[in-house]
Motif scaffolding. Sequence first.
Motif, PDB file in Angstrom:
ATOM      1  N   UNK A 185     -30.450  38.369 -99.547  1.00  0.00           N
ATOM      2  CA  UNK A 185     -31.881  38.660 -99.626  1.00  0.00           C
ATOM      3  C   UNK A 185     -32.351  39.359 -98.358  1.00  0.00           C
ATOM      4  N   UNK A 186     -31.880  38.837 -97.206  1.00  0.00           N
ATOM      5  CA  UNK A 186     -32.317  39.422 -95.933  1.00  0.00           C
ATOM      6  C   UNK A 186     -31.814  40.852 -95.797  1.00  0.00           C
ATOM      7  N   UNK A 188     -31.256  42.946 -98.221  1.00  0.00           N
ATOM      8  CA  UNK A 188     -32.083  43.796 -99.068  1.00  0.00           C
ATOM      9  C   UNK A 188     -33.400  44.092 -98.361  1.00  0.00           C
ATOM     10  N   UNK A 189     -33.987  43.046 -97.754  1.00  0.00           N
ATOM     11  CA  UNK A 189     -35.243  43.237 -97.039  1.00  0.00           C
ATOM     12  C   UNK A 189     -35.082  44.225 -95.904  1.00  0.00           C
ATOM     13  N   UNK A 192     -34.674  47.692 -97.176  1.00  0.00           N
ATOM     14  CA  UNK A 192     -35.936  48.229 -97.677  1.00  0.00           C
ATOM     15  C   UNK A 192     -36.803  48.726 -96.532  1.00  0.00           C
ATOM     16  N   UNK A 193     -36.892  47.895 -95.459  1.00  0.00           N
ATOM     17  CA  UNK A 193     -37.755  48.285 -94.350  1.00  0.00           C
ATOM     18  C   UNK A 193     -37.208  49.499 -93.617  1.00  0.00           C
ATOM     19  N   UNK A 195     -35.265  52.071 -94.868  1.00  0.00           N
ATOM     20  CA  UNK A 195     -35.143  53.357 -95.550  1.00  0.00           C
ATOM     21  C   UNK A 195     -36.513  53.992 -95.760  1.00  0.00           C
ATOM     22  N   UNK A 196     -36.480  55.310 -95.917  1.00  0.00           N
ATOM     23  CA  UNK A 196     -37.729  56.020 -96.169  1.00  0.00           C
ATOM     24  C   UNK A 196     -38.168  55.729 -97.601  1.00  0.00           C
ATOM     25  N   UNK A 197     -39.463  55.822 -97.818  1.00  0.00           N
ATOM     26  CA  UNK A 197     -39.992  55.532 -99.160  1.00  0.00           C
ATOM     27  C   UNK A 197     -39.455  56.548-100.157  1.00  0.00           C
ATOM     28  N   UNK A 198     -38.840  56.029-101.220  1.00  0.00           N
ATOM     29  CA  UNK A 198     -38.324  56.939-102.241  1.00  0.00           C
ATOM     30  C   UNK A 198     -39.471  57.430-103.107  1.00  0.00           C
ATOM     31  N   UNK A 199     -39.428  58.680-103.430  1.00  0.00           N
ATOM     32  CA  UNK A 199     -40.395  59.201-104.410  1.00  0.00           C
ATOM     33  C   UNK A 199     -39.695  59.244-105.751  1.00  0.00           C
ATOM     34  N   UNK A 200     -40.272  58.665-106.753  1.00  0.00           N
ATOM     35  CA  UNK A 200     -39.597  58.695-108.042  1.00  0.00           C
ATOM     36  C   UNK A 200     -39.876  60.034-108.717  1.00  0.00           C
ATOM     37  N   UNK A 205     -32.405  62.351-112.699  1.00  0.00           N
ATOM     38  CA  UNK A 205     -31.826  61.021-112.451  1.00  0.00           C
ATOM     39  C   UNK A 205     -31.724  60.784-110.955  1.00  0.00           C
ATOM     40  N   UNK A 206     -32.065  59.597-110.507  1.00  0.00           N
ATOM     41  CA  UNK A 206     -32.117  59.348-109.073  1.00  0.00           C
ATOM     42  C   UNK A 206     -30.717  59.107-108.531  1.00  0.00           C
TER      43      UNK A 206
END
Lengths: 206, 576
Positions: A185-186, A188-189, A192-193, A195-200, A205-206
């Motif tokens: 879990x940590x 993943x957290x 997440x913090x 990486x840059x925000x992904x734009x969908x 396909x991503x």
Amino acid sequence: MDATTILFWIFASISCAAAVAVVATQNVVRMAFWLIVSLGSVAGLYFLLSADFVAATQLLIYVGGTLVLLIFGVMLTATGPYSQIRTSPGEALLAGGVGSLFLAMIITTVVSVDWDSLAAIQQQDPSYASYAHEPGFNPAEEGNTARPLGLKMLGISLEDLGRTDGSLSHGYLLPFEIVSIHLLVVLIGASYLARAKRRSRPDQPS
Amino acid sequence: MTFDQILQQLVDTTAGTYGPFEWSAAYFRQTFEIFMTSSLGRFSPEIILCITIVSLLKLRLFNCDRWIPPYATALVGSIVAVGLALYQFQTLRMSAEPVVAEFFTGLMIYDQFTVYFRLLLLIFLVLVVALTVVSGIPDRDDGPDFYTLLFGAAVGMMMMAGANHLLILFLSIEMASVPSYAMVGFLKGRRPSSEASLKYVVYGAGSAGVMLYGLSLLTGLLGTATLISVDGSTPDLASRLGLVLAGNTAGTAASLVSNPGLTILLAILMVFVGLAFKLSIVPFHFWCPDAFEGAAAEVGGFLSVASKAGAFALLVRFCIALTGNPDPSLAGLNLSLGIGLGVAAAVTATFGNLAAYSQKNMKRLLAYSTIAHAGYMLMAVSALVIIRGANPSGVPGLTSAGLDAEARRCLEALLYYLAVYLFMNLGAFAIVALIRNQIFSEEIEDYRGLAGEAPVLCVCMLICLFSLVGLPPLGGFWAKLEIFASLFQAGRVHWFMWVVLGIAAVNTVFSLFYYMRVLKSMFLTERPVGARSALVPFRSAPGLYVVMVSVPVLLLGVLAGPLSQTANNVARILLR
């Protein structure tokens, strides 16, 4: 004064001095180096206590893993070649004051306990007698603690060998397993913090 | 025992043996029932959450999250876990004799108290996941990350409720805290959010360090890490405390200032530091307003309720373990613990209410209100410690059985308060989140005249806030009343609890003002010209959601009986 005592004082003073040096230096890379010295001599203290498994883990995880990671982190994220951390004299005074008060409190309380008689009192406990205290595979005095510890992690306590009342003492299977979920879990957290925000983009396909 | 016998005993933890396999409903039911008595079965709600975490990540790995939205996986996982916890609770409630069992070789304890908190936390988890669907705060890309953190924290909080070992105590606090740090910083690219997250991490790391030192000191002094030994086979905290402190001159608080009582007191104090950080008790509350202001309101709602509930369960377990020894030489220790908790509770409630008064941001106001409510709930714990530590002969008009009944009432008050608090605080945070989605603001100033445009949200806000004040006929009224009653009874043991009761009463009156300020702004002022409109009709997902959360607050106010009866039963088995 035998060799163990002399070694204890050497390792203890090195680890304390290096810990002070971590706080006193202002260069992040040097801090990391002093931390290596401090944690390494703590591992030496563990060896002196015959806790060879903990000492090896200390060397592998802290000195070998965490600190190398720390130095990588400093190298990859620092903007200048040597990033400096400066504290104002007021902050240093305040932190030093609070720190020494805390240290004084801990030292006075811990030293005031007569640990030898305390151990004797603890052994008066009736439940203590249910352990037969027969030597297991490896008596703790000989070091060699990896097997009992490893079996503890699987929930099996070797100190139960020869125990008469049929109950089990604590095994550490649950903490051992649940920590892996926690680390997942940590991780993943952290990713997440970091990486840059992904734009969908729905069209690709991503 | 030989090695084989140890192994046999370890594996064979179920209450029955599995029969030969056959395809029949009866076989499956029987197997399920036997499985639920094993360690894994008792841990099954947590395991379901772990499985959900892994499936969320796997689904994204194989790009399946385009067809199965992450929130659906999360909802299914948490609802299955609620089902299992409900089954456990129902089985425990129906069992003829009280079940108190250790599992995982005594590291965890399984009784009604554990399962009550499990159920509370899981229901709350379902509601939070539903809220994230309604308010849409993690978008589809970030969904798996958010729910992973949410569920990871929830596993830690559920383990807090069942902890029976100092190692699990520390581990569960860390498991609940570390994902929370990341969740507070979940809104990336916003400076307040990152700042809040960093502050939370620094405070959390500091208090965890202090607590770990206290735990190691306590374990070293007492030679055991077990909180309560169910069958007396392993030494627990209470028996060791008696053994170690019995050498001192008995009875008075003065005997604590000697070897090794003072060191034990210091160790206990350090453990309380870690717990107080989770509970945001003054003076360890500094992170709370900043973290709540920086985080999304959904995360704030989760942290303010779930992490408080878990930490209170842990605090109660720890306090019961400490006060479990009726030896008169420990009366001084128990009394000083209880009074210390009482002082902290009174200061926390007062500080929270005073600081909330001047807030302009709604999330900050709710953060201070959370601090104040932690204070009220801590009062119940302090009353519990005082009553548990009392010497029956020293209290006029109360027998030993009477003292037990009063101790049960304290715990019942806490359990009831937490259940009501779940709904009312979640309701308030949810409404803040839903209003934010409409008007992009969380300032109380911008709430002016919202009642005309979003009457459902505003009326539900009124219910939640009035319940937070403790006005009848809402759930918060009974919760506060029970806590005040238990404080009054504890005052018969030591007069200081009456002082705490007085402070609590003054605080309640005072809290009315700042909650009313929000409502006045919503209901009694005109919507300024040119303000963003916030049209939320009743028949919409947000409208229905807030009604769903607010109705229990009303129901628990009108029908207080069943829940308080359940809470009393839970308390009776815990304090047996």
